[in-house]
Design an enzyme around this catalytic site. Structure first.
Site, short mmCIF file in Angstrom:
data_model
loop_
_atom_site.label_atom_id
_atom_site.label_comp_id
_atom_site.label_asym_id
_atom_site.label_seq_id
_atom_site.Cartn_x
_atom_site.Cartn_y
_atom_site.Cartn_z
N THR A 1 0.83 -1.21 0.00
CA THR A 1 0.00 0.00 0.00
C THR A 1 0.86 1.26 0.00
OG1 THR A 1 -0.07 -0.26 2.39
CG2 THR A 1 -2.00 -1.00 1.16
N SER B 1 17.35 -4.50 4.47
CA SER B 1 17.80 -3.39 3.62
C SER B 1 17.65 -2.06 4.33
CB SER B 1 16.98 -3.34 2.32
OG SER B 1 17.08 -4.55 1.65
N ASP C 1 9.39 0.69 4.97
CA ASP C 1 10.43 0.10 5.82
C ASP C 1 11.28 1.18 6.47
OD1 ASP C 1 9.42 -2.17 4.68
OD2 ASP C 1 11.04 -2.38 3.23
C1 GLA Z 1 8.88 -4.11 0.81
C2 GLA Z 1 9.14 -2.67 0.41
C3 GLA Z 1 8.13 -1.72 1.04
C4 GLA Z 1 6.70 -2.20 0.86
C5 GLA Z 1 6.58 -3.68 1.19
C6 GLA Z 1 5.22 -4.23 0.84
O1 GLA Z 1 9.15 -4.29 2.17
O2 GLA Z 1 10.44 -2.28 0.79
O3 GLA Z 1 8.31 -0.43 0.53
O4 GLA Z 1 6.26 -1.93 -0.44
O5 GLA Z 1 7.55 -4.47 0.52
O6 GLA Z 1 4.27 -3.69 1.66
#
Ligand code: GLA
Length: 356
Positions: A19, A109, A151
């Site tokens: 999202t 990451s 994240d």
């Molecule tokens: C990864 C990406 C995030 C997000 C999630 C899915 O963790 O780094 O930015 O899009 O997937 O919610």
């Protein structure tokens, strides 16, 4: 500059998956596993970096950073983005270590990017949202993963004992990180972040690694993001936050949009369930999120499905994949008295990234 040690935590997203890059809602928290970066001053004009867990090294001149791949791209990209943002990065030896397996879906990451930034900047009293945007540019522009801001915000703005309700397009703000355009530019556009107490009583959250590693820079993640952009194009909107229905879209775009719409609704339903201490309902929402990610977003793989089944057999009230999907970890909510399967690790909301 003296020796600096900084720690970036991983994150678990309670709900609100795929999202963030659709200007939607999410509810992540920082966890107590993470990545530690030590920076020690060096004479000369070079950065020397060592990834202890991998037994690998890298070195480059500060004036001639150059591109690379894997963990080296994170280090080089972070130094380049810090310099571009006006931070003076000094020559140093960087050591990276951690207890967050790469590819486990717990955001090694963002943990690495945050720890690198906080170890390398002169003064760590910086705007955390701006730093999150900078970390996101590292991932998008240097590593090649078209990820959103979820994240980095969880890792840099997390609060002990709380999840963060993030609205990537708060009321009154024009779309800036919308589905079609990509990363967040520096400057005044910002998501709204509201800490939500995560009081589970005798219940507990665990993660269990599915064993299937995932890479954002390749495969399904970037493809899903492109599909969301194509859906916006077809609907004539800038961001899926403006979509009200998936009707009329060709398959599979209709399913992708349906996931985003229902997932945004589940985030607010989860916040309400937590406020009401209704953890049965929280479990139900986790199950709903997983079904939507599996059937509409088609982001699951057999290992993840087997892991969800094992957690549910052990008595989980709900279980779902976390993070980008196509592998990684599964999150599950266990009621008192139930015993999670072997290998499951308890997770609780810990502090944000910081210097040690
Ligand atoms: C990864 C990406 C995030 C997000 C999630 C899915 O963790 O780094 O930015 O899009 O997937 O919610």
């Amino acid at each position: 500059m003296s020796r600096v040690v900084a720690r970036g935590p991983g994150r678990v997203n309670l709900i609100g998956e795929h999202t963030d890059y659709n200007d939607g809602l999410a509810l992540p928290f920082a966890i107590d596993r993470g990545v530690t970066v030590t920076a020690e001053p060096l004479p000369g004009d070079r950065i020397e970096a060592r990834a202890l867990d991998l037994g690998e090294e890298d070195a480059f001149a500060l004036g001639e950073i150059g591109a690379s791949e894997g963990w080296r791209a994170f280090v080089r990209g972070t130094v380049a983005e810090l310099q571009a943002a006006g931070h003076a990065v000094r020559p140093c030896r960087i050591t990276i270590e951690g207890d967050l397996p790469h590819g486990s879906g717990l955001s090694s990451s963002a943990a690495l990017e945050a720890a690198l930034c906080l170890a390398l900047i002169e003064d760590d009293d910086v705007d955390r949202v701006e730093l999150a945007k900078l970390c996101s540019r590292v991932e998008n522009d240097h590593v090649g993963a078209r990820t959103g801001l979820l994240d980095q915000l969880a890792v840099l703005c997390g609060k002990e004992g709380h999840a963060l309700r993030i609205d990537f397009r708060p009321p009154g703000f024009a779309p800036r990180a919308n589905t079609r355009k990509g990363t967040w530019p520096p400057g005044p556009a910002f998501p709204s972040i509201e800490p939500v107490p995560l009081e589970l009583g005798d219940w507990r959250l665990v993660t269990l690694d599915s064993g299937a590693s995932h890479e954002h820079a390749g495969g399904g993640y970037n493809e899903r993001r492109a599909e969301c952009a194509a859906a916006c194009e077809a609907l004539g909107i800038e961001s899926l936050r403006e979509a009200t229905s998936a009707d009329g879209l060709p398959a599979p775009l209709d399913r992708r949009v349906r996931h985003v719409l229902t997932e945004n609704a589940r985030v607010d339903a989860m916040a309400a369930a937590l406020a009401a201490h209704d953890l049965e309902r929280a479990g139900e929402l986790l199950r709903g999120s997983h079904a939507s990610l599996r059937d509409d977003y088609e982001a699951s793989v057999p290992e993840v499905e087997r892991t969800v089944e094992a957690l549910e057999r052990a008595g989980a009230a709900g279980a779902r994949m976390v993070g980008g999907g196509f592998g990684g970890s599964v999150l599950a909510l266990f009621p008192p008295g139930a015993t999670p399967p072997e290998g499951a690790v308890s997770v609780a909301p810990g502090p944000a990234a910081g210097r040690l």
